[in-house]
Design an enzyme around this catalytic site. Structure first.
Site, PDB file in Angstrom:
ATOM      1  N   ARG A 258      12.481 -25.291 -32.761  1.00 11.98           N
ATOM      2  CA  ARG A 258      11.166 -24.942 -32.204  1.00 11.98           C
ATOM      3  C   ARG A 258      11.126 -25.226 -30.702  1.00 11.98           C
ATOM      4  O   ARG A 258      11.593 -26.271 -30.258  1.00 11.98           O
ATOM      5  CB  ARG A 258      10.054 -25.735 -32.898  1.00 11.98           C
ATOM      6  CG  ARG A 258      10.034 -25.474 -34.398  1.00 11.98           C
ATOM      7  CD  ARG A 258       8.846 -26.009 -35.103  1.00 11.98           C
ATOM      8  NE  ARG A 258       9.013 -25.806 -36.540  1.00 11.98           N
ATOM      9  CZ  ARG A 258       8.007 -25.899 -37.420  1.00 11.98           C
ATOM     10  NH1 ARG A 258       6.787 -26.196 -37.008  1.00 11.98           N
ATOM     11  NH2 ARG A 258       8.231 -25.696 -38.703  1.00 11.98           N
ATOM     12  N   ARG A 273       8.826 -35.248 -32.178  1.00 15.59           N
ATOM     13  CA  ARG A 273       8.670 -33.815 -31.917  1.00 15.59           C
ATOM     14  C   ARG A 273       9.893 -33.362 -31.117  1.00 15.59           C
ATOM     15  O   ARG A 273       9.985 -33.611 -29.922  1.00 15.59           O
ATOM     16  CB  ARG A 273       7.382 -33.538 -31.145  1.00 15.59           C
ATOM     17  CG  ARG A 273       7.047 -32.054 -31.027  1.00 15.59           C
ATOM     18  CD  ARG A 273       5.787 -31.843 -30.216  1.00 15.59           C
ATOM     19  NE  ARG A 273       4.607 -32.381 -30.895  1.00 15.59           N
ATOM     20  CZ  ARG A 273       3.918 -31.710 -31.817  1.00 15.59           C
ATOM     21  NH1 ARG A 273       4.290 -30.488 -32.168  1.00 15.59           N
ATOM     22  NH2 ARG A 273       2.856 -32.246 -32.391  1.00 15.59           N
ATOM     23  N   GLU A 347       1.051 -36.251 -39.114  1.00 17.36           N
ATOM     24  CA  GLU A 347       1.548 -35.228 -40.041  1.00 17.36           C
ATOM     25  C   GLU A 347       3.048 -35.322 -40.294  1.00 17.36           C
ATOM     26  O   GLU A 347       3.845 -35.383 -39.364  1.00 17.36           O
ATOM     27  CB  GLU A 347       1.216 -33.835 -39.498  1.00 17.36           C
ATOM     28  CG  GLU A 347       1.572 -32.713 -40.474  1.00 17.36           C
ATOM     29  CD  GLU A 347       1.801 -31.393 -39.795  1.00 17.36           C
ATOM     30  OE1 GLU A 347       0.981 -31.011 -38.934  1.00 17.36           O
ATOM     31  OE2 GLU A 347       2.827 -30.760 -40.109  1.00 17.36           O
ATOM     32  N   SER A 350       3.279 -30.234 -44.772  1.00 17.49           N
ATOM     33  CA  SER A 350       2.231 -29.212 -44.691  1.00 17.49           C
ATOM     34  C   SER A 350       2.408 -28.246 -45.851  1.00 17.49           C
ATOM     35  O   SER A 350       3.450 -27.608 -45.973  1.00 17.49           O
ATOM     36  CB  SER A 350       2.367 -28.479 -43.362  1.00 17.49           C
ATOM     37  OG  SER A 350       1.317 -27.579 -43.218  1.00 17.49           O
ATOM     38  N   ARG A 388      11.495 -36.884 -38.053  1.00 17.36           N
ATOM     39  CA  ARG A 388      10.156 -37.490 -38.014  1.00 17.36           C
ATOM     40  C   ARG A 388       9.971 -38.473 -39.178  1.00 17.36           C
ATOM     41  O   ARG A 388       9.474 -39.587 -38.983  1.00 17.36           O
ATOM     42  CB  ARG A 388       9.071 -36.403 -38.048  1.00 17.36           C
ATOM     43  CG  ARG A 388       7.687 -36.946 -37.784  1.00 17.36           C
ATOM     44  CD  ARG A 388       6.605 -35.903 -37.785  1.00 17.36           C
ATOM     45  NE  ARG A 388       6.692 -34.991 -36.649  1.00 17.36           N
ATOM     46  CZ  ARG A 388       5.791 -34.010 -36.440  1.00 17.36           C
ATOM     47  NH1 ARG A 388       4.816 -33.820 -37.306  1.00 17.36           N
ATOM     48  NH2 ARG A 388       5.900 -33.203 -35.406  1.00 17.36           N
TER      49      ARG A 388
HETATM   50  N1  LIG Z   1       9.123 -30.132 -33.458  1.00 16.40           N
HETATM   51  C1  LIG Z   1       9.257 -30.873 -34.571  1.00 16.40           C
HETATM   52  N2  LIG Z   1       9.995 -31.990 -34.548  1.00 16.40           N
HETATM   53  C2  LIG Z   1      10.148 -32.757 -35.656  1.00 16.40           C
HETATM   54  N3  LIG Z   1       9.583 -32.452 -36.846  1.00 16.40           N
HETATM   55  C3  LIG Z   1       8.833 -31.325 -36.907  1.00 16.40           C
HETATM   56  C4  LIG Z   1       8.613 -30.485 -35.794  1.00 16.40           C
HETATM   57  N4  LIG Z   1       7.821 -29.449 -36.181  1.00 16.40           N
HETATM   58  C5  LIG Z   1       7.542 -29.639 -37.484  1.00 16.40           C
HETATM   59  N5  LIG Z   1       8.149 -30.765 -37.924  1.00 16.40           N
HETATM   60  C6  LIG Z   1       8.099 -31.322 -39.280  1.00 16.40           C
HETATM   61  O1  LIG Z   1       8.146 -30.256 -40.200  1.00 16.40           O
HETATM   62  C7  LIG Z   1       7.017 -30.309 -41.051  1.00 16.40           C
HETATM   63  C8  LIG Z   1       6.642 -28.907 -41.472  1.00 16.40           C
HETATM   64  O2  LIG Z   1       6.363 -28.134 -40.316  1.00 16.40           O
HETATM   65  S1  LIG Z   1       5.106 -27.209 -40.389  1.00 16.40           S
HETATM   66  O3  LIG Z   1       5.197 -26.301 -39.308  1.00 16.40           O
HETATM   67  O4  LIG Z   1       3.955 -28.051 -40.452  1.00 16.40           O
HETATM   68  N6  LIG Z   1       5.189 -26.418 -41.788  1.00 16.40           N
HETATM   69  C9  LIG Z   1       6.256 -25.691 -42.157  1.00 16.40           C
HETATM   70  O5  LIG Z   1       7.231 -25.526 -41.442  1.00 16.40           O
HETATM   71  C10 LIG Z   1       6.193 -25.138 -43.580  1.00 16.40           C
HETATM   72  N7  LIG Z   1       7.287 -24.233 -43.787  1.00 16.40           N
HETATM   73  C11 LIG Z   1       6.241 -26.299 -44.567  1.00 16.40           C
HETATM   74  O6  LIG Z   1       7.371 -27.108 -44.337  1.00 16.40           O
HETATM   75  C12 LIG Z   1       5.957 -30.999 -40.218  1.00 16.40           C
HETATM   76  O7  LIG Z   1       4.966 -31.557 -41.048  1.00 16.40           O
HETATM   77  C13 LIG Z   1       6.796 -32.061 -39.523  1.00 16.40           C
HETATM   78  O8  LIG Z   1       7.057 -33.155 -40.398  1.00 16.40           O
END
Ligand SMILES: Nc1ncnc2c1ncn2[C@@H]1O[C@H](COS(=O)(=O)NC(=O)[C@@H](N)CO)[C@@H](O)[C@H]1O
Length: 420
Positions: A258, A273, A347, A350, A388
């Protein structure tokens, strides 16, 4: 994406969803384009029918009549070409607006612009109390030589990290434990590509809106997916599954990437993050039935709660507001886990129900017992996402001398060790 007929029959419901989710979409423009598109399509079809009948007349006509028919045909052909061009333009614009149509949020979703309107449904467990000054996950990892940040930044820039030694083993243990739990619930482990084409990103709803969050590799027409959900939605795209094959249940494993453009200055330090992380994803593709989706939503949520309870972490389950759940969701529950260094729940999971919003975009269909073909329902939830969740484990289970008490469920994956 919604069904055009649904939008025609329920324009106000769609306008309300657009407003509640803060989506930039003019439903009236969409309805007007839809009307124009249907009229143009009718005229094009009519003109083609007349063309065929005129060519039959041509065959039987004398020279004088043929000259008249030729002149008429040229006029009609110009009109047909003009209508086809207009049809292409309205069709393209209509397709663009259709991709922007939001799923209708469930009636129990708090209406609000963003996560500030989310409602905590329940809190489970209690934050740990320490009889020493607890360290945050960065201090713990650096104290124990379990992570490299500065050197990783030299390699990969900001938000980069490297896990070292026992932290690598702990990450693997978490993923293996989650996979075993999901296998026990008949979810098929599948490791999926993170390198994906544009179609599954459109199918999942990550494109066209939100492109700035995704790493692109234009030389190969590929993108780095932000979650295994993308490949999982794309896996059966275009197929027609048999009802007997449902529900399809996957434990999807992949690295997730991301750009975090929207969070430029937030959480730059540590493991919360990052640009590249590992996730085990719960994914369900089920029959197009609200009760069936509700059942799977509850199961996906319960599995994530079971994982957090097994890991000895306190968490809260949150009902996400309309402005937080995103364009494609019918319902979204986040699970926030306690982070001692933050002094709050943050969080880590999700859980989402999308009904047929993704299936309509990805063309995910199935044939039911009486042969009728339906768009399927899709759901997803995080099982575990590291680093995380690793950070939460370190902080919550630390000892006075920067040791980590290993949750019982992970010990079998760490040679029985109880303390790291
Ligand atoms: N940039 C990031 N760095 C670390 N962990 C992350 C990051 N983005 C998301 N996550 C982790 O990934 C989980 C799911 O991301 S989400 O966008 O909320 N949801 C999804 O991707 C859905 N597909 C369910 O997993 C988050 O709750 C968090 O624990």
């Amino acid at each position: 994406m919604l069904d055009k007929r649904f939008i025609r029959d329920n324009p106000q419901a769609v306008r309300d969803a657009v407003a509640a989710k803060g989506i930039d979409l003019d439903v009236d423009e969409l309805l007007q384009l839809d009307q124009e598109n249907r009229k143009l399509q009718f005229e094009v079809d009519e003109a083609q029918a007349q063309r065929r009948s005129r060519s039959k007349q041509f065959a039987k006509a004398d020279e004088a009549r043929r000259a008249e028919l030729r002149a008429e045909q040229e006029a009609f052909d110009r009109q047909l070409r003009d209508n086809r061009e207009r049809l292409a333009r309205t069709g393209a614009r209509l397709a663009e607006l259709m991709l922007a149509t939001p799923n209708i949020p469930w009636s129990g979703a708090p209406v609000g612009p963003d996560e500030s309107a989310n409602v905590v449904l329940r809190t489970v467990g209690a934050p740990p109390s320490f009889d020493f000054d607890p360290l945050d996950h960065v201090e713990l990892a650096e104290r124990r030589g379990w992570a490299e940040f500065a050197r990783a930044r030299r390699v990969a820039g900001e938000r980069a990290y490297a896990l070292v030694g026992d932290l690598v083993l702990l990450e693997r243990a978490i993923h293996s434990y989650a996979l075993d739990l999901l296998r026990g619930r008949e979810f098929t482990p599948i490791s999926v590509p993170a390198l994906v084409r544009e179609e599954p990103l459109v199918g999942t709803g990550m494109l066209p809106k939100g492109r700035e969050e995704i790493y692109e590799i234009p030389a190969d027409d590929l993108f780095l997916a932000g979650t295994a959900e993308v490949a999982l939605v794309g896996l059966h795209a275009g197929e027609i599954l048999e009802a007997a094959a449902l529900p399809v249940r996957y434990a999807g494993i992949s690295a997730s990437f991301r750009r975090e453009i929207g969070s430029a200055s937030r959480d730059v330090r540590g493991l919360l993050r990052v640009h590249q992380f590992e996730k085990v994803e719960q994914f369900v593709l089920c029959a197009a039935d609200e009760a069936e989706s509700a059942r799977w939503h509850a199961e996906l949520l319960a599995t994530a709660e079971r994982i957090l309870t097994d890991l000895g972490l306190s968490y809260e389950v949150v009902e996400c507001a309309t402005g937080d759940m995103g364009v494609g969701k019918f319902r979204m529950n986040d699970i926030n886990t306690w982070f001692p260094s933050l002094g709050r729940y943050r969080e880590t999971h999700s859980c989402s129900t999308l009904h047929d919003w993704q299936a309509r975009r990805a063309n995910l269909r199935y044939r039911d017992a009486d042969g009728t073909i339906h768009f399927a329902h899709t759901l997803n939830n995080t099982a575990v996402a590291t680093p995380r969740l690793l950070a939460a484990l370190l902080e919550n289970h630390q000892t006075a001398d920067a040791g980590i008490r290993v949750p019982e469920v992970l010990r079998p994956y760490l040679g029985g060790r109880e303390l790291l």
